[in-house]
Design a protein around this motif. Sequence first.
Motif, PDB file in Angstrom:
ATOM      1  N   PRO A 110       0.843  -1.207   0.000  1.00 24.12           N
ATOM      2  CA  PRO A 110       0.000   0.000   0.000  1.00 24.12           C
ATOM      3  C   PRO A 110       0.876   1.253   0.000  1.00 24.12           C
ATOM      4  O   PRO A 110       1.927   1.282   0.651  1.00 24.12           O
ATOM      5  N   SER A 111       0.467   2.245  -0.695  1.00 26.74           N
ATOM      6  CA  SER A 111       1.212   3.497  -0.731  1.00 26.74           C
ATOM      7  C   SER A 111       1.352   4.059   0.683  1.00 26.74           C
ATOM      8  O   SER A 111       0.388   4.142   1.432  1.00 26.74           O
ATOM      9  N   GLY A 112       2.583   4.385   1.049  1.00 27.97           N
ATOM     10  CA  GLY A 112       2.826   4.989   2.357  1.00 27.97           C
ATOM     11  C   GLY A 112       2.782   4.029   3.518  1.00 27.97           C
ATOM     12  O   GLY A 112       2.759   4.469   4.674  1.00 27.97           O
ATOM     13  N   VAL A 113       2.788   2.723   3.276  1.00 28.75           N
ATOM     14  CA  VAL A 113       2.605   1.756   4.362  1.00 28.75           C
ATOM     15  C   VAL A 113       3.707   1.832   5.416  1.00 28.75           C
ATOM     16  O   VAL A 113       3.489   1.491   6.576  1.00 28.75           O
ATOM     17  N   PHE A 114       4.906   2.286   5.030  1.00 27.60           N
ATOM     18  CA  PHE A 114       6.006   2.376   5.991  1.00 27.60           C
ATOM     19  C   PHE A 114       6.330   3.821   6.379  1.00 27.60           C
ATOM     20  O   PHE A 114       7.290   4.066   7.121  1.00 27.60           O
ATOM     21  N   ASP A 115       5.556   4.761   5.919  1.00 29.01           N
ATOM     22  CA  ASP A 115       5.947   6.160   6.039  1.00 29.01           C
ATOM     23  C   ASP A 115       6.040   6.670   7.472  1.00 29.01           C
ATOM     24  O   ASP A 115       6.773   7.625   7.742  1.00 29.01           O
ATOM     25  N   LYS A 116       5.340   6.059   8.407  1.00 27.44           N
ATOM     26  CA  LYS A 116       5.370   6.534   9.796  1.00 27.44           C
ATOM     27  C   LYS A 116       6.490   5.877  10.605  1.00 27.44           C
ATOM     28  O   LYS A 116       6.700   6.215  11.783  1.00 27.44           O
ATOM     29  N   LEU A 117       7.191   4.961   9.988  1.00 26.26           N
ATOM     30  CA  LEU A 117       8.243   4.222  10.707  1.00 26.26           C
ATOM     31  C   LEU A 117       9.545   5.015  10.643  1.00 26.26           C
ATOM     32  O   LEU A 117      10.541   4.612  10.046  1.00 26.26           O
ATOM     33  N   THR A 118       9.548   6.135  11.331  1.00 18.93           N
ATOM     34  CA  THR A 118      10.649   7.089  11.200  1.00 18.93           C
ATOM     35  C   THR A 118      11.943   6.613  11.840  1.00 18.93           C
ATOM     36  O   THR A 118      12.999   7.216  11.598  1.00 18.93           O
ATOM     37  N   ARG A 119      11.884   5.544  12.655  1.00 25.25           N
ATOM     38  CA  ARG A 119      13.102   5.019  13.281  1.00 25.25           C
ATOM     39  C   ARG A 119      13.559   3.699  12.655  1.00 25.25           C
ATOM     40  O   ARG A 119      14.541   3.116  13.101  1.00 25.25           O
ATOM     41  N   LEU A 120      12.854   3.252  11.653  1.00 26.15           N
ATOM     42  CA  LEU A 120      13.155   1.948  11.066  1.00 26.15           C
ATOM     43  C   LEU A 120      14.541   1.948  10.425  1.00 26.15           C
ATOM     44  O   LEU A 120      14.859   2.798   9.596  1.00 26.15           O
ATOM     45  N   LEU A 155       7.739  -1.226  -6.761  1.00 26.67           N
ATOM     46  CA  LEU A 155       7.961  -0.515  -5.510  1.00 26.67           C
ATOM     47  C   LEU A 155       7.431   0.902  -5.642  1.00 26.67           C
ATOM     48  O   LEU A 155       7.899   1.665  -6.496  1.00 26.67           O
ATOM     49  N   PRO A 156       6.453   1.287  -4.824  1.00 26.80           N
ATOM     50  CA  PRO A 156       6.021   2.687  -4.834  1.00 26.80           C
ATOM     51  C   PRO A 156       7.061   3.558  -4.134  1.00 26.80           C
ATOM     52  O   PRO A 156       7.515   3.227  -3.045  1.00 26.80           O
ATOM     53  N   VAL A 157       7.452   4.632  -4.726  1.00 26.71           N
ATOM     54  CA  VAL A 157       8.511   5.475  -4.168  1.00 26.71           C
ATOM     55  C   VAL A 157       8.203   5.958  -2.748  1.00 26.71           C
ATOM     56  O   VAL A 157       9.073   5.890  -1.885  1.00 26.71           O
ATOM     57  N   PRO A 158       6.998   6.430  -2.430  1.00 25.75           N
ATOM     58  CA  PRO A 158       6.758   6.951  -1.080  1.00 25.75           C
ATOM     59  C   PRO A 158       6.774   5.886   0.009  1.00 25.75           C
ATOM     60  O   PRO A 158       6.706   6.226   1.175  1.00 25.75           O
ATOM     61  N   SER A 159       6.820   4.601  -0.337  1.00 31.44           N
ATOM     62  CA  SER A 159       6.698   3.550   0.668  1.00 31.44           C
ATOM     63  C   SER A 159       8.001   3.240   1.384  1.00 31.44           C
ATOM     64  O   SER A 159       8.041   2.319   2.183  1.00 31.44           O
ATOM     65  N   LEU A 160       9.057   3.969   1.122  1.00 24.53           N
ATOM     66  CA  LEU A 160      10.329   3.693   1.776  1.00 24.53           C
ATOM     67  C   LEU A 160      10.679   4.819   2.741  1.00 24.53           C
ATOM     68  O   LEU A 160      10.342   5.972   2.523  1.00 24.53           O
ATOM     69  N   LEU A 220      12.957  -0.526 -11.582  1.00 16.79           N
ATOM     70  CA  LEU A 220      13.037   0.335 -10.410  1.00 16.79           C
ATOM     71  C   LEU A 220      12.600   1.735 -10.804  1.00 16.79           C
ATOM     72  O   LEU A 220      13.115   2.291 -11.787  1.00 16.79           O
ATOM     73  N   PRO A 221      11.651   2.324 -10.064  1.00 15.25           N
ATOM     74  CA  PRO A 221      11.248   3.699 -10.379  1.00 15.25           C
ATOM     75  C   PRO A 221      12.419   4.663 -10.187  1.00 15.25           C
ATOM     76  O   PRO A 221      13.228   4.494  -9.273  1.00 15.25           O
ATOM     77  N   SER A 222      12.509   5.636 -11.010  1.00 16.34           N
ATOM     78  CA  SER A 222      13.534   6.665 -10.846  1.00 16.34           C
ATOM     79  C   SER A 222      13.339   7.355  -9.496  1.00 16.34           C
ATOM     80  O   SER A 222      12.233   7.700  -9.117  1.00 16.34           O
TER      81      SER A 222
END
Length: 469
Positions: free
Chosen positions: A171-181, A194-199, A216-218
Amino acid sequence: MYANGVFDKLTQLTRLELDYNQLKSLPRGVFDKLTQLTRLDLEQNQLKSLPSGVFDKLTQLTRLELDYNQLKSLPRGVFDKLTQLTRLDLDQNQLKSLPRGVFDKLTKLTELEVSHNQLQSLPSGVFDELTQLAYLNLQQNKLQSLPNRVFDKLTKLTALVLRNNQLKSLPSGVFDKLTRLTHLNLRTNQLKSLPVPSLVTKLTILDLDQNQLKSLPSGVFDKLTQLTRLELDYNQLKSLPRGVFDKLTQLTRLDLEQNQLKSLPSGVFDKLTQLTRLELDYNQLKSLPRGVFDKLTKLTELWLYQNQLKSLPSGVFDKLTQLTRLELDYNQLKSLPSGVFDKLTQLTRLDLDQNQLKSLPSGVFDKLTQLTRLELDYNQLKSLPSGVFDKLTQLTRLDLDQNQLKSLPRGVFDKLTKLTELWLYQNQLGSSCPLSCQNLYELHCSDQELTYSQTAPTNYQGIALFPWD
Protein backbone atom coordinates in the motif's frame (compact mmCIF):
# COMPACT_ATOMS: atom_id res chain seq x y z
CA MET A 1 0.39 -32.63 32.17
CA TYR A 2 0.62 -30.78 35.45
CA ALA A 3 -1.94 -31.25 38.19
CA ASN A 4 -4.01 -28.21 39.03
CA GLY A 5 -2.39 -26.36 41.95
CA VAL A 6 1.10 -27.72 41.25
CA PHE A 7 2.62 -24.22 41.50
CA ASP A 8 0.20 -22.75 44.06
CA LYS A 9 2.74 -22.51 46.91
CA LEU A 10 5.47 -20.92 44.76
CA THR A 11 4.22 -17.43 45.32
CA GLN A 12 7.70 -15.84 45.15
CA LEU A 13 8.64 -17.47 41.84
CA THR A 14 9.97 -15.01 39.27
CA ARG A 15 11.03 -17.37 36.49
CA LEU A 16 9.44 -20.62 35.34
CA GLU A 17 10.92 -22.72 32.54
CA LEU A 18 8.70 -25.46 31.15
CA ASP A 19 10.14 -25.51 27.64
CA TYR A 20 11.18 -28.65 25.76
CA ASN A 21 8.60 -30.89 27.36
CA GLN A 22 5.56 -32.62 25.89
CA LEU A 23 2.78 -30.50 27.32
CA LYS A 24 -0.40 -30.81 25.28
CA SER A 25 -2.59 -28.60 27.47
CA LEU A 26 -2.53 -26.32 30.50
CA PRO A 27 -4.95 -26.69 33.44
CA ARG A 28 -7.18 -23.70 33.98
CA GLY A 29 -5.72 -21.49 36.73
CA VAL A 30 -2.35 -23.32 36.75
CA PHE A 31 -0.39 -20.06 37.04
CA ASP A 32 -2.85 -18.09 39.17
CA LYS A 33 -0.67 -17.96 42.30
CA LEU A 34 2.49 -16.89 40.47
CA THR A 35 1.85 -13.19 40.84
CA GLN A 36 5.58 -12.31 40.99
CA LEU A 37 6.49 -14.18 37.81
CA THR A 38 8.46 -12.11 35.28
CA ARG A 39 9.38 -14.81 32.77
CA LEU A 40 7.47 -17.86 31.55
CA ASP A 41 8.95 -20.25 29.00
CA LEU A 42 6.51 -22.66 27.36
CA GLU A 43 8.22 -23.09 23.97
CA GLN A 44 8.89 -26.45 22.35
CA ASN A 45 5.83 -28.22 23.71
CA GLN A 46 2.72 -29.55 22.00
CA LEU A 47 0.16 -26.99 23.12
CA LYS A 48 -2.78 -26.81 20.74
CA SER A 49 -4.81 -24.25 22.66
CA LEU A 50 -4.68 -21.92 25.66
CA PRO A 51 -7.38 -21.82 28.37
CA SER A 52 -9.20 -18.52 28.61
CA GLY A 53 -7.66 -16.35 31.33
CA VAL A 54 -4.62 -18.63 31.76
CA PHE A 55 -2.24 -15.66 32.12
CA ASP A 56 -4.60 -13.23 33.87
CA LYS A 57 -2.79 -13.25 37.23
CA LEU A 58 0.68 -12.79 35.76
CA THR A 59 0.57 -9.02 35.98
CA GLN A 60 4.36 -8.70 36.49
CA LEU A 61 5.29 -10.86 33.50
CA THR A 62 7.77 -9.23 31.12
CA ARG A 63 8.62 -12.19 28.88
CA LEU A 64 6.39 -14.94 27.51
CA GLU A 65 7.71 -17.66 25.19
CA LEU A 66 5.06 -19.71 23.37
CA ASP A 67 7.01 -20.57 20.22
CA TYR A 68 7.28 -24.05 18.71
CA ASN A 69 3.89 -25.29 19.79
CA GLN A 70 0.79 -26.19 17.78
CA LEU A 71 -1.46 -23.25 18.59
CA LYS A 72 -4.10 -22.75 15.93
CA SER A 73 -5.86 -19.80 17.54
CA LEU A 74 -5.64 -17.39 20.47
CA PRO A 75 -8.52 -16.78 22.90
CA ARG A 76 -9.83 -13.23 22.79
CA GLY A 77 -8.24 -11.20 25.59
CA VAL A 78 -5.65 -13.88 26.41
CA PHE A 79 -2.90 -11.28 26.92
CA ASP A 80 -5.02 -8.45 28.29
CA LYS A 81 -3.62 -8.56 31.84
CA LEU A 82 0.02 -8.70 30.77
CA THR A 83 0.50 -4.95 30.87
CA GLN A 84 4.21 -5.22 31.79
CA LEU A 85 5.10 -7.60 28.96
CA THR A 86 8.07 -6.52 26.83
CA ARG A 87 8.63 -9.68 24.76
CA LEU A 88 6.08 -12.09 23.27
CA ASP A 89 7.15 -15.01 21.09
CA LEU A 90 4.51 -16.86 19.08
CA ASP A 91 6.83 -18.19 16.35
CA GLN A 92 6.44 -21.63 14.84
CA ASN A 93 2.80 -22.27 15.61
CA GLN A 94 -0.19 -22.82 13.31
CA LEU A 95 -1.98 -19.52 13.76
CA LYS A 96 -4.20 -18.69 10.79
CA SER A 97 -5.54 -15.42 12.15
CA LEU A 98 -5.17 -12.96 15.01
CA PRO A 99 -8.20 -11.82 17.07
CA ARG A 100 -8.95 -8.15 16.71
CA GLY A 101 -7.41 -6.26 19.65
CA VAL A 102 -5.33 -9.26 20.79
CA PHE A 103 -2.30 -7.05 21.53
CA ASP A 104 -4.13 -3.89 22.59
CA LYS A 105 -3.15 -4.04 26.27
CA LEU A 106 0.53 -4.77 25.62
CA THR A 107 1.53 -1.14 25.64
CA LYS A 108 5.07 -1.87 26.89
CA LEU A 109 5.87 -4.56 24.35
CA THR A 110 9.18 -4.02 22.54
CA GLU A 111 9.58 -7.40 20.75
CA LEU A 112 6.86 -9.37 18.97
CA GLU A 113 7.58 -12.61 17.12
CA VAL A 114 4.79 -14.12 15.02
CA SER A 115 6.87 -15.75 12.28
CA HIS A 116 6.41 -19.23 10.80
CA ASN A 117 2.67 -19.37 11.21
CA GLN A 118 -0.11 -19.48 8.63
CA LEU A 119 -1.42 -15.93 8.82
CA GLN A 120 -3.16 -14.93 5.61
CA SER A 121 -4.12 -11.42 6.68
CA LEU A 122 -3.75 -8.93 9.52
CA PRO A 123 -6.72 -7.24 11.24
CA SER A 124 -6.86 -3.52 10.70
CA GLY A 125 -5.31 -1.72 13.68
CA VAL A 126 -3.84 -4.93 15.15
CA PHE A 127 -0.62 -3.15 16.15
CA ASP A 128 -2.06 0.27 16.97
CA GLU A 129 -1.44 0.13 20.72
CA LEU A 130 2.12 -1.21 20.47
CA THR A 131 3.70 2.22 20.56
CA GLN A 132 6.90 0.96 22.24
CA LEU A 133 7.51 -1.88 19.78
CA ALA A 134 11.05 -1.94 18.37
CA TYR A 135 11.12 -5.35 16.65
CA LEU A 136 8.34 -7.06 14.68
CA ASN A 137 8.85 -10.39 12.93
CA LEU A 138 6.09 -11.62 10.59
CA GLN A 139 8.21 -13.74 8.28
CA GLN A 140 7.20 -17.11 6.84
CA ASN A 141 3.45 -16.60 6.88
CA LYS A 142 0.99 -16.46 4.00
CA LEU A 143 0.31 -12.75 3.94
CA GLN A 144 -0.88 -11.66 0.51
CA SER A 145 -1.49 -8.02 1.35
CA LEU A 146 -1.09 -5.48 4.14
CA PRO A 147 -3.90 -3.27 5.48
CA ASN A 148 -3.49 0.44 4.81
CA ARG A 149 -1.74 2.20 7.69
CA VAL A 150 -1.20 -1.10 9.54
CA PHE A 151 2.17 0.07 10.90
CA ASP A 152 1.33 3.76 11.40
CA LYS A 153 1.47 3.67 15.22
CA LEU A 154 4.79 1.83 15.43
CA THR A 155 6.84 4.98 15.55
CA LYS A 156 9.63 3.34 17.60
CA LEU A 157 10.00 0.31 15.36
CA THR A 158 13.62 -0.26 14.25
CA ALA A 159 13.35 -3.67 12.56
CA LEU A 160 10.50 -5.13 10.48
CA VAL A 161 10.75 -8.61 8.97
CA LEU A 162 8.18 -9.55 6.30
CA ARG A 163 10.25 -12.03 4.31
CA ASN A 164 8.85 -15.28 2.94
CA ASN A 165 5.26 -14.21 2.55
CA GLN A 166 3.13 -13.83 -0.58
CA LEU A 167 2.99 -10.05 -0.81
CA LYS A 168 2.29 -8.91 -4.35
CA SER A 169 2.16 -5.19 -3.71
CA LEU A 170 2.59 -2.63 -0.95
CA PRO A 171 0.00 0.00 0.00
CA SER A 172 1.21 3.50 -0.73
CA GLY A 173 2.83 4.99 2.36
CA VAL A 174 2.60 1.76 4.36
CA PHE A 175 6.01 2.38 5.99
CA ASP A 176 5.95 6.16 6.04
CA LYS A 177 5.37 6.53 9.80
CA LEU A 178 8.24 4.22 10.71
CA THR A 179 10.65 7.09 11.20
CA ARG A 180 13.10 5.02 13.28
CA LEU A 181 13.16 1.95 11.07
CA THR A 182 16.70 0.81 10.22
CA HIS A 183 16.12 -2.77 8.99
CA LEU A 184 13.42 -3.74 6.49
CA ASN A 185 13.32 -7.28 5.15
CA LEU A 186 10.92 -8.00 2.28
CA ARG A 187 12.81 -10.81 0.59
CA THR A 188 11.07 -13.83 -0.93
CA ASN A 189 7.73 -12.27 -1.70
CA GLN A 190 6.04 -11.63 -5.04
CA LEU A 191 6.53 -7.88 -5.30
CA LYS A 192 6.46 -6.66 -8.88
CA SER A 193 6.92 -2.97 -8.20
CA LEU A 194 7.96 -0.51 -5.51
CA PRO A 195 6.02 2.69 -4.83
CA VAL A 196 8.51 5.47 -4.17
CA PRO A 197 6.76 6.95 -1.08
CA SER A 198 6.70 3.55 0.67
CA LEU A 199 10.33 3.69 1.78
CA VAL A 200 11.64 5.41 4.89
CA THR A 201 14.66 7.60 5.48
CA LYS A 202 16.71 6.00 8.28
CA LEU A 203 17.04 2.54 6.80
CA THR A 204 20.50 1.01 6.93
CA ILE A 205 19.55 -2.43 5.55
CA LEU A 206 16.94 -3.02 2.83
CA ASP A 207 16.41 -6.58 1.61
CA LEU A 208 14.29 -6.95 -1.54
CA ASP A 209 15.82 -10.05 -3.05
CA GLN A 210 13.80 -12.97 -4.43
CA ASN A 211 10.85 -10.92 -5.58
CA GLN A 212 9.57 -10.26 -9.10
CA LEU A 213 10.80 -6.72 -9.60
CA LYS A 214 11.14 -5.95 -13.29
CA SER A 215 12.13 -2.31 -12.97
CA LEU A 216 13.04 0.34 -10.41
CA PRO A 217 11.25 3.70 -10.38
CA SER A 218 13.53 6.66 -10.85
CA GLY A 219 14.34 8.14 -7.44
CA VAL A 220 13.10 5.09 -5.55
CA PHE A 221 16.09 5.12 -3.17
CA ASP A 222 16.78 8.86 -3.09
CA LYS A 223 15.71 9.36 0.52
CA LEU A 224 17.64 6.38 1.88
CA THR A 225 20.82 8.29 2.50
CA GLN A 226 21.78 6.14 5.53
CA LEU A 227 21.53 2.82 3.68
CA THR A 228 24.59 0.58 4.05
CA ARG A 229 23.25 -2.63 2.48
CA LEU A 230 20.87 -3.07 -0.45
CA GLU A 231 19.86 -6.50 -1.72
CA LEU A 232 18.11 -6.65 -5.08
CA ASP A 233 19.27 -10.10 -6.17
CA TYR A 234 17.01 -12.80 -7.61
CA ASN A 235 14.60 -10.41 -9.28
CA GLN A 236 13.84 -9.77 -12.95
CA LEU A 237 15.56 -6.43 -13.44
CA LYS A 238 16.50 -5.87 -17.07
CA SER A 239 18.00 -2.41 -16.67
CA LEU A 240 18.93 0.18 -14.06
CA PRO A 241 17.73 3.80 -14.24
CA ARG A 242 20.53 6.29 -14.62
CA GLY A 243 21.40 7.72 -11.19
CA VAL A 244 19.29 5.17 -9.30
CA PHE A 245 21.98 4.74 -6.60
CA ASP A 246 23.32 8.29 -6.56
CA LYS A 247 22.02 9.17 -3.08
CA LEU A 248 23.30 5.99 -1.43
CA THR A 249 26.64 7.45 -0.46
CA GLN A 250 26.94 5.27 2.69
CA LEU A 251 26.28 1.98 0.90
CA THR A 252 28.87 -0.73 1.62
CA ARG A 253 27.17 -3.72 -0.06
CA LEU A 254 25.06 -3.92 -3.21
CA ASP A 255 23.65 -7.25 -4.42
CA LEU A 256 22.35 -7.34 -8.00
CA GLU A 257 23.04 -10.95 -8.90
CA GLN A 258 20.49 -13.25 -10.51
CA ASN A 259 18.72 -10.59 -12.53
CA GLN A 260 18.50 -10.05 -16.29
CA LEU A 261 20.78 -7.04 -16.65
CA LYS A 262 22.22 -6.77 -20.14
CA SER A 263 24.14 -3.55 -19.63
CA LEU A 264 25.13 -1.01 -16.98
CA PRO A 265 24.52 2.74 -17.36
CA SER A 266 27.69 4.79 -17.47
CA GLY A 267 28.47 6.16 -14.01
CA VAL A 268 25.82 4.02 -12.29
CA PHE A 269 28.12 3.30 -9.32
CA ASP A 270 30.01 6.60 -9.24
CA LYS A 271 28.50 7.86 -5.97
CA LEU A 272 29.03 4.59 -4.09
CA THR A 273 32.42 5.55 -2.76
CA GLN A 274 32.02 3.49 0.45
CA LEU A 275 31.08 0.27 -1.34
CA THR A 276 33.13 -2.78 -0.32
CA ARG A 277 31.15 -5.59 -2.01
CA LEU A 278 29.40 -5.58 -5.39
CA GLU A 279 27.62 -8.65 -6.74
CA LEU A 280 26.71 -8.65 -10.43
CA ASP A 281 26.93 -12.37 -11.10
CA TYR A 282 24.27 -14.36 -12.96
CA ASN A 283 23.18 -11.56 -15.26
CA GLN A 284 23.48 -11.14 -19.01
CA LEU A 285 26.17 -8.48 -19.17
CA LYS A 286 27.99 -8.55 -22.50
CA SER A 287 30.32 -5.65 -21.83
CA LEU A 288 31.40 -3.21 -19.12
CA PRO A 289 31.37 0.56 -19.64
CA ARG A 290 34.82 2.11 -19.50
CA GLY A 291 35.47 3.44 -16.00
CA VAL A 292 32.37 1.81 -14.53
CA PHE A 293 34.22 0.86 -11.31
CA ASP A 294 36.58 3.84 -11.11
CA LYS A 295 34.95 5.45 -8.08
CA LEU A 296 34.75 2.22 -6.05
CA THR A 297 38.14 2.68 -4.43
CA LYS A 298 37.14 0.81 -1.24
CA LEU A 299 35.78 -2.26 -3.02
CA THR A 300 37.18 -5.54 -1.69
CA GLU A 301 34.94 -8.06 -3.53
CA LEU A 302 33.65 -7.92 -7.10
CA TRP A 303 31.49 -10.74 -8.46
CA LEU A 304 31.04 -10.83 -12.24
CA TYR A 305 30.78 -14.54 -12.91
CA GLN A 306 28.03 -16.13 -15.01
CA ASN A 307 27.65 -13.26 -17.43
CA GLN A 308 28.39 -13.03 -21.15
CA LEU A 309 31.49 -10.85 -21.07
CA LYS A 310 33.59 -11.32 -24.19
CA SER A 311 36.27 -8.77 -23.34
CA LEU A 312 37.44 -6.44 -20.60
CA PRO A 313 38.08 -2.71 -21.18
CA SER A 314 41.67 -1.70 -20.68
CA GLY A 315 42.15 -0.36 -17.15
CA VAL A 316 38.71 -1.49 -16.00
CA PHE A 317 40.05 -2.56 -12.58
CA ASP A 318 42.81 0.03 -12.18
CA LYS A 319 41.13 1.98 -9.36
CA LEU A 320 40.23 -1.11 -7.32
CA THR A 321 43.44 -1.13 -5.33
CA GLN A 322 41.76 -2.64 -2.22
CA LEU A 323 40.20 -5.57 -4.09
CA THR A 324 40.88 -8.98 -2.52
CA ARG A 325 38.51 -11.16 -4.57
CA LEU A 326 37.62 -10.98 -8.26
CA GLU A 327 35.22 -13.46 -9.85
CA LEU A 328 35.25 -13.50 -13.66
CA ASP A 329 34.48 -17.17 -14.23
CA TYR A 330 31.74 -18.48 -16.51
CA ASN A 331 32.01 -15.71 -19.09
CA GLN A 332 33.16 -15.74 -22.70
CA LEU A 333 36.54 -14.03 -22.35
CA LYS A 334 38.88 -14.93 -25.20
CA SER A 335 41.79 -12.79 -24.12
CA LEU A 336 43.01 -10.53 -21.32
CA PRO A 337 44.29 -6.97 -21.87
CA SER A 338 47.94 -6.52 -21.00
CA GLY A 339 48.28 -5.16 -17.46
CA VAL A 340 44.58 -5.69 -16.68
CA PHE A 341 45.37 -6.85 -13.11
CA ASP A 342 48.44 -4.71 -12.45
CA LYS A 343 46.78 -2.45 -9.86
CA LEU A 344 45.19 -5.29 -7.88
CA THR A 345 48.10 -5.73 -5.51
CA GLN A 346 45.86 -6.83 -2.60
CA LEU A 347 44.08 -9.55 -4.57
CA THR A 348 44.04 -12.97 -2.86
CA ARG A 349 41.64 -14.84 -5.17
CA LEU A 350 41.16 -14.60 -8.93
CA ASP A 351 38.68 -16.82 -10.76
CA LEU A 352 39.03 -16.97 -14.55
CA ASP A 353 37.77 -20.51 -15.10
CA GLN A 354 35.07 -21.45 -17.60
CA ASN A 355 36.06 -18.86 -20.20
CA GLN A 356 37.55 -19.20 -23.68
CA LEU A 357 41.10 -18.03 -22.99
CA LYS A 358 43.57 -19.34 -25.54
CA SER A 359 46.65 -17.60 -24.18
CA LEU A 360 47.89 -15.43 -21.33
CA PRO A 361 49.77 -12.15 -21.78
CA SER A 362 53.34 -12.26 -20.53
CA GLY A 363 53.55 -10.90 -16.98
CA VAL A 364 49.76 -10.78 -16.59
CA PHE A 365 49.94 -11.93 -12.95
CA ASP A 366 53.23 -10.28 -11.98
CA LYS A 367 51.68 -7.69 -9.63
CA LEU A 368 49.45 -10.17 -7.79
CA THR A 369 51.98 -10.93 -5.09
CA GLN A 370 49.29 -11.58 -2.42
CA LEU A 371 47.32 -14.06 -4.53
CA THR A 372 46.61 -17.38 -2.80
CA ARG A 373 44.17 -18.95 -5.27
CA LEU A 374 44.11 -18.79 -9.07
CA GLU A 375 41.46 -20.57 -11.15
CA LEU A 376 42.26 -21.00 -14.86
CA ASP A 377 40.52 -24.32 -15.49
CA TYR A 378 38.05 -24.97 -18.32
CA ASN A 379 39.68 -22.64 -20.82
CA GLN A 380 41.49 -23.32 -24.09
CA LEU A 381 45.06 -22.63 -23.02
CA LYS A 382 47.57 -24.41 -25.25
CA SER A 383 50.71 -23.07 -23.61
CA LEU A 384 51.91 -20.94 -20.73
CA PRO A 385 54.33 -17.99 -20.99
CA SER A 386 57.69 -18.61 -19.36
CA GLY A 387 57.71 -17.30 -15.78
CA VAL A 388 53.98 -16.58 -15.82
CA PHE A 389 53.59 -17.64 -12.16
CA ASP A 390 56.99 -16.56 -10.85
CA LYS A 391 55.69 -13.63 -8.78
CA LEU A 392 52.88 -15.61 -7.12
CA THR A 393 54.93 -16.60 -4.11
CA GLN A 394 51.86 -16.77 -1.79
CA LEU A 395 49.84 -19.03 -4.09
CA THR A 396 48.46 -22.16 -2.40
CA ARG A 397 46.05 -23.41 -5.08
CA LEU A 398 46.37 -23.34 -8.86
CA ASP A 399 43.75 -24.83 -11.20
CA LEU A 400 44.80 -25.52 -14.79
CA ASP A 401 42.69 -28.57 -15.50
CA GLN A 402 40.48 -28.91 -18.57
CA ASN A 403 42.72 -26.92 -20.91
CA GLN A 404 44.74 -27.99 -23.97
CA LEU A 405 48.24 -27.80 -22.49
CA LYS A 406 50.72 -30.04 -24.30
CA SER A 407 53.80 -28.92 -22.42
CA LEU A 408 54.90 -26.85 -19.47
CA PRO A 409 57.75 -24.32 -19.46
CA ARG A 410 60.72 -25.66 -17.51
CA GLY A 411 60.51 -24.54 -13.89
CA VAL A 412 57.07 -22.99 -14.35
CA PHE A 413 56.09 -23.85 -10.77
CA ASP A 414 59.52 -23.45 -9.16
CA LYS A 415 58.73 -20.13 -7.45
CA LEU A 416 55.44 -21.39 -6.02
CA THR A 417 56.96 -22.48 -2.74
CA LYS A 418 53.65 -22.33 -0.85
CA LEU A 419 51.62 -24.24 -3.42
CA THR A 420 49.72 -27.14 -1.83
CA GLU A 421 47.11 -27.91 -4.53
CA LEU A 422 47.76 -28.22 -8.24
CA TRP A 423 45.09 -29.27 -10.73
CA LEU A 424 46.26 -30.41 -14.17
CA TYR A 425 43.93 -33.17 -15.28
CA GLN A 426 42.27 -33.23 -18.72
CA ASN A 427 45.20 -31.67 -20.54
CA GLN A 428 47.52 -33.24 -23.08
CA LEU A 429 50.70 -33.34 -21.03
CA GLY A 430 53.10 -36.21 -21.58
CA SER A 431 55.85 -37.82 -19.57
CA SER A 432 58.37 -35.38 -21.03
CA CYS A 433 57.00 -32.65 -18.74
CA PRO A 434 58.96 -32.70 -15.47
CA LEU A 435 57.13 -31.42 -12.39
CA SER A 436 58.78 -29.98 -9.29
CA CYS A 437 56.84 -28.42 -6.40
CA GLN A 438 58.40 -28.36 -2.97
CA ASN A 439 55.35 -28.38 -0.67
CA LEU A 440 52.70 -29.91 -2.90
CA TYR A 441 50.19 -31.94 -0.96
CA GLU A 442 47.47 -32.54 -3.55
CA LEU A 443 48.21 -33.14 -7.21
CA HIS A 444 45.17 -33.70 -9.42
CA CYS A 445 46.41 -35.10 -12.73
CA SER A 446 45.19 -38.68 -12.83
CA ASP A 447 45.04 -38.83 -16.63
CA GLN A 448 48.47 -37.24 -17.30
CA GLU A 449 51.84 -38.97 -17.62
CA LEU A 450 54.09 -36.59 -15.75
CA THR A 451 57.62 -37.15 -14.47
CA TYR A 452 58.05 -36.13 -10.82
CA SER A 453 61.30 -34.78 -9.44
CA GLN A 454 60.37 -35.73 -5.87
CA THR A 455 59.87 -38.93 -3.97
CA ALA A 456 56.95 -40.86 -5.40
CA PRO A 457 53.59 -39.98 -3.85
CA THR A 458 52.30 -42.21 -1.11
CA ASN A 459 48.81 -43.60 -0.52
CA TYR A 460 47.94 -43.43 -4.20
CA GLN A 461 44.44 -44.86 -4.55
CA GLY A 462 43.87 -44.53 -8.28
CA ILE A 463 42.22 -41.13 -7.88
CA ALA A 464 43.51 -37.63 -8.54
CA LEU A 465 44.94 -37.14 -5.06
CA PHE A 466 48.66 -37.40 -4.26
CA PRO A 467 49.52 -36.67 -0.61
CA TRP A 468 53.24 -35.93 -0.24
CA ASP A 469 55.34 -36.60 2.86
